[in-house]
Write a protein that holds these residues in place. Structure first.
Motif, short mmCIF file in Angstrom:
data_model
loop_
_atom_site.label_atom_id
_atom_site.label_comp_id
_atom_site.label_asym_id
_atom_site.label_seq_id
_atom_site.Cartn_x
_atom_site.Cartn_y
_atom_site.Cartn_z
N ASP A 30 0.82 -1.22 0.00
CA ASP A 30 0.00 0.00 0.00
C ASP A 30 0.85 1.27 0.00
N SER A 31 2.15 1.12 0.23
CA SER A 31 3.04 2.28 0.25
C SER A 31 4.47 1.77 0.10
N ALA A 32 5.39 2.69 -0.15
CA ALA A 32 6.77 2.26 -0.40
C ALA A 32 7.74 3.35 0.01
N GLY A 33 8.98 2.96 0.29
CA GLY A 33 9.96 3.96 0.66
C GLY A 33 11.38 3.42 0.62
N VAL A 34 12.33 4.34 0.63
CA VAL A 34 13.75 3.96 0.69
C VAL A 34 14.48 4.85 1.68
N ALA A 35 15.57 4.34 2.24
CA ALA A 35 16.50 5.14 3.03
C ALA A 35 17.86 4.96 2.40
N LEU A 36 18.53 6.07 2.08
CA LEU A 36 19.82 6.01 1.40
C LEU A 36 20.87 6.76 2.22
N ALA A 37 22.01 6.11 2.43
CA ALA A 37 23.12 6.77 3.13
C ALA A 37 23.83 7.68 2.15
N LEU A 38 23.95 8.95 2.51
CA LEU A 38 24.59 9.90 1.59
C LEU A 38 25.12 11.10 2.37
N ASP A 39 26.35 11.50 2.05
CA ASP A 39 26.96 12.71 2.62
C ASP A 39 26.87 12.75 4.14
N VAL A 44 15.62 9.79 3.64
CA VAL A 44 14.45 8.91 3.54
C VAL A 44 13.42 9.53 2.62
N VAL A 45 12.95 8.75 1.67
CA VAL A 45 11.88 9.19 0.76
C VAL A 45 10.83 8.10 0.76
N LYS A 46 9.56 8.47 1.05
CA LYS A 46 8.52 7.44 1.07
C LYS A 46 7.19 8.00 0.61
N SER A 47 6.34 7.10 0.16
CA SER A 47 5.08 7.56 -0.41
C SER A 47 4.01 6.49 -0.29
N LYS A 48 2.82 6.95 0.04
CA LYS A 48 1.65 6.09 -0.05
C LYS A 48 1.41 5.76 -1.53
N GLY A 49 0.85 4.60 -1.80
CA GLY A 49 0.48 4.29 -3.18
C GLY A 49 1.53 3.48 -3.92
N ARG A 50 1.52 3.62 -5.22
CA ARG A 50 2.32 2.75 -6.07
C ARG A 50 3.80 3.19 -6.13
N LEU A 51 4.63 2.31 -6.63
CA LEU A 51 6.05 2.62 -6.76
C LEU A 51 6.30 3.79 -7.70
N THR A 52 5.41 4.00 -8.67
CA THR A 52 5.60 5.14 -9.58
C THR A 52 5.58 6.46 -8.81
N GLN A 53 4.78 6.51 -7.73
CA GLN A 53 4.75 7.74 -6.92
C GLN A 53 6.07 7.92 -6.17
N LEU A 54 6.64 6.82 -5.68
CA LEU A 54 7.95 6.90 -5.03
C LEU A 54 9.01 7.31 -6.05
N ARG A 55 8.94 6.73 -7.24
CA ARG A 55 9.91 7.08 -8.30
C ARG A 55 9.85 8.58 -8.61
N GLN A 56 8.62 9.12 -8.67
CA GLN A 56 8.48 10.56 -8.96
C GLN A 56 9.10 11.41 -7.86
N LYS A 57 8.86 11.03 -6.61
CA LYS A 57 9.45 11.78 -5.50
C LYS A 57 10.98 11.71 -5.56
N LEU A 58 11.50 10.52 -5.87
CA LEU A 58 12.95 10.34 -5.91
C LEU A 58 13.58 11.12 -7.06
N ALA A 59 12.83 11.25 -8.14
CA ALA A 59 13.37 11.96 -9.31
C ALA A 59 13.64 13.43 -8.99
N ALA A 60 12.94 13.95 -7.97
CA ALA A 60 13.12 15.35 -7.59
C ALA A 60 14.29 15.53 -6.61
N GLN A 61 14.98 14.44 -6.27
CA GLN A 61 16.09 14.51 -5.31
C GLN A 61 17.36 14.01 -5.99
#
Ligand code: GLU
Length: 216
Positions: A30-39, A44-61
């Protein structure tokens, strides 16, 4: 069921995690997210809904330069499906991020004890209790992440597969399981983790099926 993936190595972790989560979509979520070690931090980026929504949020970072991270597709058991309840969950110190598959039956007792130690909670999940407990043990015992995870899991009743990453040691993933599956893929100078082998087999044929009560 939900999906867990993790990666540490030489590739862009974001790409490996998203591809892996896609391969685990069949398990339902029902939702998805990732945590990435950086700098020196954990993003952490996460989103309710499909993976495409998470992909869109990640594309902005700009997180493609992270080489270590964990990802999750959630099937809510405690708390409604929303952005806050989605995994990964981050400890109050901001040092530790965790994804979890399963349920923590004694979460309410653990939560009350942690609140007495000054911890507050952002989500309605049982999972957030575990990351705060690891944080509490690590900060009060001054031990390693793996020791804190082991100690925390000894206090937990329920079912779990967990993957944990720490800001101060971004080349390390700690994983453990009891009654929920977890698989490790061993590559050359890289390691994969996943709920089943499908996200891993394209990268390496060396696969370890973690047994109940094992950690890595
Ligand atoms: N019990 C956890 C939650 O509700 C994990 C659910 C899962 O396995 O996706 O967030």
């Amino acid at each position: 069921m939900c999906g867990i993936v993790g990666y540490v190595g030489k590739r862009s972790a974001q790409d490996v995690l998203l591809d892996g989560l896609e391969k685990l979509e069949y398990r339902g979520y029902d939702s998805a997210g990732v945590a990435l070690a950086l700098d020196g931090g954990i993003r952490v980026v996460k989103s309710k809904g499909r993976l495409t929504q998470l992909r869109q949020k990640l594309a902005a970072q700009a997180l493609a330069q992270s080489f270590c991270g964990i990802g999750h597709t959630r099937w809510a058991t405690h708390g409604e499906p929303n952005d806050v309840n989605a995994h990964p969950h981050v400890s109050q110190s901001g040092d530790i991020a965790l994804v979890h598959n399963g349920t923590i039956e004694n979460y309410s007792v653990l939560k009350t004890a942690l609140e007495e130690h000054g911890y507050s909670f952002k989500s309605e999940t049982d999972t957030e209790v575990l990351v705060q407990l690891i944080d509490y043990i690590k900060s009060t015992s001054n031990c390693s992440l793996e020791e804190a995870v082991r100690e925390a899991l000894l206090q937990v009743e329920g079912a779990y597969a967990v993957a944990v990453v720490e800001k101060n040691d971004p080349d390390k993933l700690v994983v453990a399981r009891k009654s929920s599956p977890l698989v490790i893929g061993v590559g050359e100078n890289e390691t994969f983790i996943a709920s089943d082998a499908t996200p891993i087999i394209g990268y390496t044929d060396q696969v370890i099926y973690l047994k109940d009560n094992e950690m890595a």
